[in-house]
Write a protein that holds these residues in place. Structure first.
Motif, mmCIF file in Angstrom:
data_model
loop_
_atom_site.group_PDB
_atom_site.id
_atom_site.type_symbol
_atom_site.label_atom_id
_atom_site.label_comp_id
_atom_site.label_asym_id
_atom_site.label_seq_id
_atom_site.Cartn_x
_atom_site.Cartn_y
_atom_site.Cartn_z
ATOM 1 N N ALA A 6 0.825 -1.208 0.000
ATOM 2 C CA ALA A 6 0.000 0.000 0.000
ATOM 3 C C ALA A 6 0.861 1.260 0.000
ATOM 4 O O ALA A 6 0.569 2.232 -0.699
ATOM 5 C CB ALA A 6 -0.926 -0.005 1.217
ATOM 6 N N VAL A 7 1.949 1.246 0.786
ATOM 7 C CA VAL A 7 2.846 2.406 0.824
ATOM 8 C C VAL A 7 3.481 2.623 -0.543
ATOM 9 O O VAL A 7 3.556 3.744 -1.050
ATOM 10 C CB VAL A 7 3.929 2.217 1.902
ATOM 11 C CG1 VAL A 7 5.008 3.302 1.786
ATOM 12 C CG2 VAL A 7 3.311 2.232 3.287
ATOM 13 N N PRO A 67 3.873 9.635 -3.456
ATOM 14 C CA PRO A 67 3.593 10.736 -4.378
ATOM 15 C C PRO A 67 4.557 10.764 -5.558
ATOM 16 O O PRO A 67 5.730 10.443 -5.425
ATOM 17 C CB PRO A 67 3.768 11.980 -3.492
ATOM 18 C CG PRO A 67 4.671 11.534 -2.391
ATOM 19 C CD PRO A 67 4.347 10.102 -2.144
ATOM 20 N N ARG A 68 4.053 11.119 -6.728
ATOM 21 C CA ARG A 68 4.869 11.242 -7.928
ATOM 22 C C ARG A 68 4.449 12.501 -8.678
ATOM 23 O O ARG A 68 3.333 12.985 -8.524
ATOM 24 C CB ARG A 68 4.671 10.032 -8.841
ATOM 25 C CG ARG A 68 5.032 8.689 -8.233
ATOM 26 C CD ARG A 68 4.742 7.585 -9.240
ATOM 27 N NE ARG A 68 3.363 7.673 -9.696
ATOM 28 C CZ ARG A 68 2.927 7.205 -10.850
ATOM 29 N NH1 ARG A 68 3.765 6.641 -11.693
ATOM 30 N NH2 ARG A 68 1.658 7.298 -11.186
ATOM 31 N N ASN A 69 5.328 13.007 -9.497
ATOM 32 C CA ASN A 69 5.001 14.180 -10.300
ATOM 33 C C ASN A 69 4.777 13.820 -11.762
ATOM 34 O O ASN A 69 4.858 14.669 -12.642
ATOM 35 C CB ASN A 69 6.100 15.247 -10.186
ATOM 36 C CG ASN A 69 7.463 14.708 -10.614
ATOM 37 O OD1 ASN A 69 7.585 13.569 -11.067
ATOM 38 N ND2 ASN A 69 8.488 15.534 -10.469
ATOM 39 N N TYR A 70 4.541 12.550 -12.032
ATOM 40 C CA TYR A 70 4.265 12.109 -13.398
ATOM 41 C C TYR A 70 3.342 10.896 -13.364
ATOM 42 O O TYR A 70 3.164 10.249 -12.331
ATOM 43 C CB TYR A 70 5.567 11.740 -14.126
ATOM 44 C CG TYR A 70 6.280 10.541 -13.518
ATOM 45 C CD1 TYR A 70 6.005 9.250 -13.944
ATOM 46 C CD2 TYR A 70 7.214 10.712 -12.502
ATOM 47 C CE1 TYR A 70 6.638 8.156 -13.381
ATOM 48 C CE2 TYR A 70 7.854 9.630 -11.928
ATOM 49 C CZ TYR A 70 7.564 8.351 -12.383
ATOM 50 O OH TYR A 70 8.184 7.267 -11.820
ATOM 51 N N PHE A 108 0.321 2.810 -10.536
ATOM 52 C CA PHE A 108 -0.144 3.805 -9.580
ATOM 53 C C PHE A 108 -1.411 4.466 -10.115
ATOM 54 O O PHE A 108 -1.716 4.402 -11.305
ATOM 55 C CB PHE A 108 0.936 4.873 -9.359
ATOM 56 C CG PHE A 108 2.275 4.326 -8.970
ATOM 57 C CD1 PHE A 108 2.610 4.183 -7.634
ATOM 58 C CD2 PHE A 108 3.197 3.930 -9.936
ATOM 59 C CE1 PHE A 108 3.850 3.679 -7.266
ATOM 60 C CE2 PHE A 108 4.429 3.418 -9.575
ATOM 61 C CZ PHE A 108 4.757 3.286 -8.237
ATOM 62 N N ALA A 109 -2.125 5.114 -9.219
ATOM 63 C CA ALA A 109 -3.327 5.833 -9.616
ATOM 64 C C ALA A 109 -2.975 6.884 -10.661
ATOM 65 O O ALA A 109 -2.007 7.619 -10.519
ATOM 66 C CB ALA A 109 -3.967 6.493 -8.391
ATOM 67 N N HIS A 118 -8.369 -1.202 -9.571
ATOM 68 C CA HIS A 118 -8.675 -0.824 -8.199
ATOM 69 C C HIS A 118 -7.721 0.264 -7.713
ATOM 70 O O HIS A 118 -8.111 1.125 -6.906
ATOM 71 C CB HIS A 118 -8.584 -2.048 -7.291
ATOM 72 C CG HIS A 118 -8.909 -1.775 -5.856
ATOM 73 N ND1 HIS A 118 -10.191 -1.481 -5.423
ATOM 74 C CD2 HIS A 118 -8.112 -1.733 -4.749
ATOM 75 C CE1 HIS A 118 -10.174 -1.272 -4.119
ATOM 76 N NE2 HIS A 118 -8.930 -1.414 -3.687
ATOM 77 N N ARG A 119 -6.502 0.259 -8.212
ATOM 78 C CA ARG A 119 -5.512 1.273 -7.837
ATOM 79 C C ARG A 119 -5.698 2.578 -8.620
ATOM 80 O O ARG A 119 -4.992 3.545 -8.365
ATOM 81 C CB ARG A 119 -4.108 0.749 -8.066
ATOM 82 C CG ARG A 119 -3.650 -0.251 -7.015
ATOM 83 C CD ARG A 119 -2.170 -0.567 -7.162
ATOM 84 N NE ARG A 119 -1.701 -1.389 -6.052
ATOM 85 C CZ ARG A 119 -0.443 -1.771 -5.894
ATOM 86 N NH1 ARG A 119 0.469 -1.383 -6.774
ATOM 87 N NH2 ARG A 119 -0.080 -2.516 -4.870
ATOM 88 N N GLY A 120 -6.604 2.579 -9.587
ATOM 89 C CA GLY A 120 -6.846 3.798 -10.347
ATOM 90 C C GLY A 120 -6.164 3.849 -11.693
ATOM 91 O O GLY A 120 -6.002 4.929 -12.275
ATOM 92 N N VAL A 121 -5.766 2.696 -12.224
ATOM 93 C CA VAL A 121 -5.142 2.638 -13.544
ATOM 94 C C VAL A 121 -6.236 2.567 -14.611
ATOM 95 O O VAL A 121 -7.192 1.800 -14.483
ATOM 96 C CB VAL A 121 -4.214 1.415 -13.670
ATOM 97 C CG1 VAL A 121 -3.601 1.331 -15.072
ATOM 98 C CG2 VAL A 121 -3.115 1.483 -12.619
#
Length: 290
Positions: free
Chosen positions: A65-66, A71-74, A154-155, A181-184
């Motif tokens: 989960a972590v 956080p990512r910027n792309y 990632f989402a 489920h992760r937002g892909v």
């Protein structure tokens, strides 16, 4: 399944295990170099303060989960090249996949990192197709020096099923469900539906693979991108004949194919295409990354 999750999150798991064991306190005035480090540290410290049994299963679930929420910027635009990565038979579909991938690797859409990915058959593990990326871009090095890590999603990422994955996509439902489920955002390219439209002209083996593939991508995709309006119309008609209701279907769109802008005279292209159409041809991701 447990081993795949464990392997995919091993770096986060190591950090989390260390935090649970020691729960260190940051010294006053010490600031991380990146906001991501601060976010991760605060999260790990908060998790470490929660009383729970730090067994392997709990650590694995928390680490996964972590890793998925850092956080990512792309965002990632993930192009499936599973068949091409194994063997380039120079078929029409593979030429499209190779050229499409090259254009996107060289011209990534704003805010996206374009990566080629592949599914390892029989192991059913997804990984980055780093070796093929380098080969397409003319940067190939020794095979022994190429590292192809396990794919992490990632989402906000977009998965584009560019290759014709008849053999592996139907077996990957659990992976696609986790990714969604992760937002892909899951999307597939449809080149034609001849095996179901004209089965009498298709090899029995192809038909037995094509129908489960088509049914699977119908259920897991948000968008099906057809290579022409004709294919899109045929696909829509087939769905109606099969009794699908509109709310059961992904969005069906089409994108023009067959334009070799690298070798075409630019003025001829401008004269033969409207400005809007030319813009579509020069931006192969315009239907994918909206």
């Amino acid at each position: 399944e447990f081993r795949r999750v464990l392997f995919r999150s091993q770096r986060a798991m190591a950090a989390f295990t260390n935090t649970v064991s020691t729960a260190p306190v940051r010294e006053p005035g010490v600031t991380p170099d990146a906001k991501g480090d601060l976010y991760r540290d605060r999260l790990l410290y908060a998790l470490a303060a929660i009383p729970f049994a730090a067994n392997q299963a709990n650590l694995c679930a928390a680490a996964s989960a972590v890793a998925a929420n850092r956080p990512r910027n792309y965002r990632q635009l993930l192009i499936d090249v599973s068949v091409l990565a194994v063997s380039d038979s120079q078929t029409g579909i593979q030429r499209v996949v190779r050229n499409f991938s090259k254009q996107l690797l060289q011209n990534p859409p704003l805010g996206f990192q374009v990566r080629l990915v592949r599914c390892l058959k029989h192991l059913w593990v997804w990984q980055y197709a780093t070796q093929l990326e380098q080969k397409i871009l003319g940067q190939q090095t020794s095979v022994t020096q190429v590292r192809e890590p396990v794919l992490e999603v990632f989402a906000g990422d977009v998965f584009l099923g560019a290759d014709l994955g008849l053999e592996y996509v139907p077996n990957q439902r659990a992976w696609f469900d986790r990714a969604r489920h992760r937002g892909v955002d899951i999307q597939f390219i449809v080149y034609d539906i001849l095996p179901v439209r004209m089965p009498q002209y298709s090899h029995a083996g192809i038909l037995s693979l094509f129908l489960p593939w088509l049914q699977e991508i119908t259920q897991i995709s948000s968008r099906l991108i057809c290579i022409s309006k004709t294919v899109a119309d045929e696909l829509g008609s087939w769905y109606v004949e099969q009794g699908f209701s509109p709310d059961q279907l992904p969005l069906i769109t089409s994108i023009p194919m067959g334009a070799d802008l690298d070798n075409a005279d630019s003025q001829a292209v401008q004269n033969s295409r409207s400005e809007e159409h030319t813009s579509e041809l020069q931006s192969p991701c315009n239907l994918v990354c909206r």
